[in-house]
Write a protein that holds these residues in place. Sequence first.
Motif, PDB file in Angstrom:
ATOM      1  N   PHE A 166       0.754  -1.120  -0.007  1.00 15.53           N
ATOM      2  CA  PHE A 166      -0.077   0.057  -0.126  1.00 15.53           C
ATOM      3  C   PHE A 166       0.733   1.426  -0.239  1.00 15.53           C
ATOM      4  O   PHE A 166       0.712   2.212  -0.855  1.00 15.53           O
ATOM      5  N   VAL A 167       1.895   1.403   0.938  1.00 13.68           N
ATOM      6  CA  VAL A 167       2.733   2.456   0.909  1.00 13.68           C
ATOM      7  C   VAL A 167       3.323   2.963  -0.313  1.00 13.68           C
ATOM      8  O   VAL A 167       3.496   3.826  -0.902  1.00 13.68           O
ATOM      9  N   VAL A 168       3.768   1.734  -1.183  1.00 14.71           N
ATOM     10  CA  VAL A 168       4.255   1.977  -2.549  1.00 14.71           C
ATOM     11  C   VAL A 168       3.400   2.341  -3.369  1.00 14.71           C
ATOM     12  O   VAL A 168       3.327   3.347  -4.177  1.00 14.71           O
ATOM     13  N   ALA A 169       1.986   1.751  -3.307  1.00 17.60           N
ATOM     14  CA  ALA A 169       1.061   1.889  -4.301  1.00 17.60           C
ATOM     15  C   ALA A 169       0.233   3.111  -4.109  1.00 17.60           C
ATOM     16  O   ALA A 169      -0.203   3.737  -5.055  1.00 17.60           O
ATOM     17  N   ALA A 170       0.403   3.625  -2.990  1.00 13.51           N
ATOM     18  CA  ALA A 170      -0.127   4.979  -2.708  1.00 13.51           C
ATOM     19  C   ALA A 170       0.378   6.149  -3.632  1.00 13.51           C
ATOM     20  O   ALA A 170      -0.099   6.993  -4.322  1.00 13.51           O
ATOM     21  N   GLY A 171       1.923   6.118  -3.666  1.00 15.98           N
ATOM     22  CA  GLY A 171       2.543   6.896  -4.591  1.00 15.98           C
ATOM     23  C   GLY A 171       2.309   6.762  -6.062  1.00 15.98           C
ATOM     24  O   GLY A 171       1.935   7.716  -6.779  1.00 15.98           O
ATOM     25  N   LEU A 172       2.130   5.530  -6.559  1.00 18.08           N
ATOM     26  CA  LEU A 172       1.658   5.312  -7.967  1.00 18.08           C
ATOM     27  C   LEU A 172       0.252   5.651  -8.182  1.00 18.08           C
ATOM     28  O   LEU A 172      -0.091   6.152  -8.997  1.00 18.08           O
ATOM     29  N   THR A 173      -0.505   5.601  -7.114  1.00 22.54           N
ATOM     30  CA  THR A 173      -1.791   5.882  -7.151  1.00 22.54           C
ATOM     31  C   THR A 173      -2.214   7.496  -7.319  1.00 22.54           C
ATOM     32  O   THR A 173      -2.932   7.928  -8.321  1.00 22.54           O
ATOM     33  N   LEU A 174      -1.268   8.062  -6.563  1.00 25.14           N
ATOM     34  CA  LEU A 174      -1.478   9.762  -6.646  1.00 25.14           C
ATOM     35  C   LEU A 174      -0.829  10.137  -8.060  1.00 25.14           C
ATOM     36  O   LEU A 174      -1.551  11.177  -8.510  1.00 25.14           O
ATOM     37  N   ALA A 175       0.283   9.586  -8.442  1.00 23.58           N
ATOM     38  CA  ALA A 175       0.896   9.947  -9.677  1.00 23.58           C
ATOM     39  C   ALA A 175      -0.221   9.661 -10.946  1.00 23.58           C
ATOM     40  O   ALA A 175      -0.292  10.608 -11.640  1.00 23.58           O
ATOM     41  N   PHE A 176      -0.912   8.736 -10.586  1.00 25.26           N
ATOM     42  CA  PHE A 176      -1.785   8.546 -11.907  1.00 25.26           C
ATOM     43  C   PHE A 176      -3.144   9.208 -11.470  1.00 25.26           C
ATOM     44  O   PHE A 176      -3.800   9.730 -12.656  1.00 25.26           O
ATOM     45  N   GLY A 177      -3.596   9.304 -10.417  1.00 20.81           N
ATOM     46  CA  GLY A 177      -4.980   9.804 -10.347  1.00 20.81           C
ATOM     47  C   GLY A 177      -4.678  11.529  -9.984  1.00 20.81           C
ATOM     48  O   GLY A 177      -5.849  12.154 -10.488  1.00 20.81           O
ATOM     49  N   VAL A 178      -3.661  11.921  -9.785  1.00 29.23           N
ATOM     50  CA  VAL A 178      -3.666  13.564  -9.943  1.00 29.23           C
ATOM     51  C   VAL A 178      -2.744  14.077 -10.914  1.00 29.23           C
ATOM     52  O   VAL A 178      -3.147  14.651 -11.854  1.00 29.23           O
ATOM     53  N   GLY A 179      -1.450  13.422 -11.232  1.00 26.86           N
ATOM     54  CA  GLY A 179      -0.467  13.794 -12.279  1.00 26.86           C
ATOM     55  C   GLY A 179      -0.944  13.222 -13.637  1.00 26.86           C
ATOM     56  O   GLY A 179      -0.391  13.701 -14.568  1.00 26.86           O
ATOM     57  N   ASP A 180      -1.931  12.187 -13.560  1.00 25.71           N
ATOM     58  CA  ASP A 180      -2.320  11.566 -14.957  1.00 25.71           C
ATOM     59  C   ASP A 180      -0.827  11.047 -15.374  1.00 25.71           C
ATOM     60  O   ASP A 180      -0.734  10.857 -16.879  1.00 25.71           O
ATOM     61  N   VAL A 181      -0.143  10.541 -14.715  1.00 27.33           N
ATOM     62  CA  VAL A 181       1.372   9.867 -15.071  1.00 27.33           C
ATOM     63  C   VAL A 181       1.196   8.488 -15.016  1.00 27.33           C
ATOM     64  O   VAL A 181       1.107   8.033 -13.749  1.00 27.33           O
ATOM     65  N   LEU A 182       1.402   7.558 -15.956  1.00 29.16           N
ATOM     66  CA  LEU A 182       1.663   5.988 -15.660  1.00 29.16           C
ATOM     67  C   LEU A 182       2.984   5.956 -15.555  1.00 29.16           C
ATOM     68  O   LEU A 182       3.817   5.747 -16.514  1.00 29.16           O
ATOM     69  N   ASN A 183       3.560   5.840 -14.387  1.00 28.93           N
ATOM     70  CA  ASN A 183       4.943   5.571 -14.110  1.00 28.93           C
ATOM     71  C   ASN A 183       5.450   4.278 -13.843  1.00 28.93           C
ATOM     72  O   ASN A 183       5.292   3.554 -12.633  1.00 28.93           O
ATOM     73  N   LEU A 184       6.172   3.664 -14.892  1.00 29.76           N
ATOM     74  CA  LEU A 184       6.577   2.422 -14.720  1.00 29.76           C
ATOM     75  C   LEU A 184       8.022   2.414 -14.252  1.00 29.76           C
ATOM     76  O   LEU A 184       8.568   1.376 -14.172  1.00 29.76           O
ATOM     77  N   ALA A 185       8.563   3.256 -13.900  1.00 25.43           N
ATOM     78  CA  ALA A 185       9.962   3.430 -12.895  1.00 25.43           C
ATOM     79  C   ALA A 185       9.851   3.536 -11.540  1.00 25.43           C
ATOM     80  O   ALA A 185      10.595   3.653 -10.609  1.00 25.43           O
ATOM     81  N   ARG A 236       0.329  13.275 -25.012  1.00 27.18           N
ATOM     82  CA  ARG A 236       0.700  12.236 -26.243  1.00 27.18           C
ATOM     83  C   ARG A 236       0.232  11.178 -25.434  1.00 27.18           C
ATOM     84  O   ARG A 236       0.531   9.832 -26.119  1.00 27.18           O
ATOM     85  N   GLY A 237      -0.490  10.924 -24.408  1.00 28.98           N
ATOM     86  CA  GLY A 237      -1.001   9.839 -23.625  1.00 28.98           C
ATOM     87  C   GLY A 237      -0.130   9.126 -22.774  1.00 28.98           C
ATOM     88  O   GLY A 237       0.957   9.337 -22.601  1.00 28.98           O
ATOM     89  N   HIS A 238      -0.879   8.164 -22.381  1.00 27.61           N
ATOM     90  CA  HIS A 238      -0.040   7.017 -21.253  1.00 27.61           C
ATOM     91  C   HIS A 238       0.865   6.240 -21.815  1.00 27.61           C
ATOM     92  O   HIS A 238       1.752   5.907 -21.388  1.00 27.61           O
ATOM     93  N   LEU A 239       0.615   5.865 -23.367  1.00 30.67           N
ATOM     94  CA  LEU A 239       1.537   5.049 -23.813  1.00 30.67           C
ATOM     95  C   LEU A 239       3.052   5.660 -24.054  1.00 30.67           C
ATOM     96  O   LEU A 239       4.164   4.897 -23.707  1.00 30.67           O
ATOM     97  N   ALA A 240       3.121   6.996 -24.356  1.00 31.79           N
ATOM     98  CA  ALA A 240       4.439   7.729 -24.417  1.00 31.79           C
ATOM     99  C   ALA A 240       5.120   7.601 -23.153  1.00 31.79           C
ATOM    100  O   ALA A 240       6.264   7.312 -22.924  1.00 31.79           O
TER     101      ALA A 240
END
Length: 291
Positions: free
Chosen positions: A19-38, A89-93
């Motif tokens: 959860f602690v890890v995924a919370a950051g990923l959730t915020l990045a996608f939910g707020v920043g609209d960024v799909l961060n695979l790093a 350019r969307g989430h794929l880029a």
Amino acid sequence: MDAYLIPAVDGVAYGLLLFVVAAGLTLAFGVGDVLNLAHGTLFAFGAYAAAKVSDGSWASLAAAVLIGAVAAAAGGAVLSALLVPLAGRGHLAQALLTFGVALVAGDLLVGVFGPDELPVRIPASLDRAVTIAGHSYPGYRLAFIGVATLIAVALYVVVARTRLGSLVRATVDDRDMVATLGVNPFMVRTGILAAGGALAGLAGALGAPIIGPGPRTADLVLMLSLVVVVLGGMGSIGGAFVAAIAVGEIQTIGVTSETTRDYAPFLLFGAMAVVLSARARGLLSAGRSAA
């Protein structure tokens, strides 16, 4: 049922780490609209910091947590800057860029720290067994459950009850309107990616005794975090919490049970398939919210 008590507690610890890890990923996608695979690589920053800095004292553990969180936060801010040319350019880029960054950073970590999984030393007062219902359980994991619970509560309070959280939620709902109020959405996104990175680095440093630093750590954490985010509703902190606990229990109890041990790797993705199918049929909400 007694035989499943310790795995169930272990599942809570594992789930809270996710959860602690995924919370950051959730915020990045939910707020920043960024799909961060790093994002998994940012976790690895904290895990390697714990392996190298922590020498078994409380001071060194605190230093490892600070170094891991700061390094991962800086990594999140750098990712935000790298994503600027990809606006619109969307989430794929985004996925291609951040995945490339993850590959490069992963190779650098292996080059610096070696190809083997590293041990992590923890304070002696936590490196002992605690008896639960006649079974021995690692004391560090119980301490981690307490710390991770506090982090989850603090994150909820910040997002749902503070002015900063109001800005975050407003950016989720209508970033153009936020821009008209004089707030730079790019700075909000950068702050969110940095905060998400800090959460990943914090989780890496504290969770290194649970998921140790090694060449496959970043990939494993990223995969499980993505599962949590998808199951949790793509942007919901509360949903991510419930999903993370469920994933932790499925992973640990699935491996413990003789009936499901051989199929444990497939249980998690089977559960994800059921949830996605239910959402496609309108049986479950897939709302996108920061809270």
